[in-house]
Design an enzyme around this catalytic site. Sequence first.
Site: not given
Length: 322
Positions: A105, A133, A135, A234
């Site tokens: 992203c 995680h 990310e 999220n």
Amino acid sequence: MPVGDKPSLRVILCSPRGFCAGVVRAIDSVERALALYGPPVYVRHEIVHNRYVVDSLKLKGAIFVEELDEIPDTDAPVVFSAHGVPKSVPEDARDRHFITLDATCPLVTKVHREAEIHFRRGREVLLIGHSGHPEVVGTMGQLPPGAISLIETPEGARTFVPKDPDNLAYVTQTTLSIEDAAGIVTILKERFPAIVGPHKDDICYATTNRQEAVKRVAPLVDAMVVVGAPNSSNSQRLKEVALRAGCPYAELVQRATDLDWEKLGAIKSLGVTAGASAPEVLVEEVLDAFAQRYTLAVETMAAADESVFFPLPRPLRSEAAE
């Protein structure tokens, strides 16, 4: 009033919900690669955190792996997921002469660049996020080992001991709870007034907008259903935000079959949202499940209009392919 034998249920759909621009770009990257190169297309890690999406892409010829060493020597392209990867991953891919397509992203890439700039300017970098995680693993992997310290909790922010308190910077995971991240930042700024933050908030527009919609709906309903995966940061945050905003009960479900009817059976009103990697077809599936038990009166509550678009990775754009 009930219609027929079914009780009435007021349903408020949160808007925006579901796919964000980064997720659309990542999924489209795999589908475009399959169209251009033909199957198989290898994907390192789940392209987005949603089992339905991953299974759909598998049926089309995508092969998902966790690490590059699971991929045989091949001319097939290798796609990096929306969450981003450590720098060592594309380096390994180059060593093996893989064709690589980076579906990270752009808002995650922004955080990577910020961390690198702070490091080049000699600052000690703090990353606010959740250990393990993908990310966070990817962001920490942009810099040499030990160059980034992970702050997960307010307690971590209170006890962190910097090398130089006057030479600090912070970045954040893009999918955090806005309130949780703000609380940690407040502690860091109180302890280290000179700390440097991002020019623009790292928590992405999609996370912010979906949480804002949930905050508006949560006080008005008896329960909130969040459609999303348990490993989706999220989506987990949306459930937490609903409870914090006053909803008596909230649950995170991947599919309609996960709904807990014992908990949901007596409600008069329901909020429904979906994490940024959950397709709308799964929201419709959940609504269909409720429609079998209730007469639904469905409305939408909007928190923001979204028109963000991210172009595909350059090798996959039409003009490049031609």
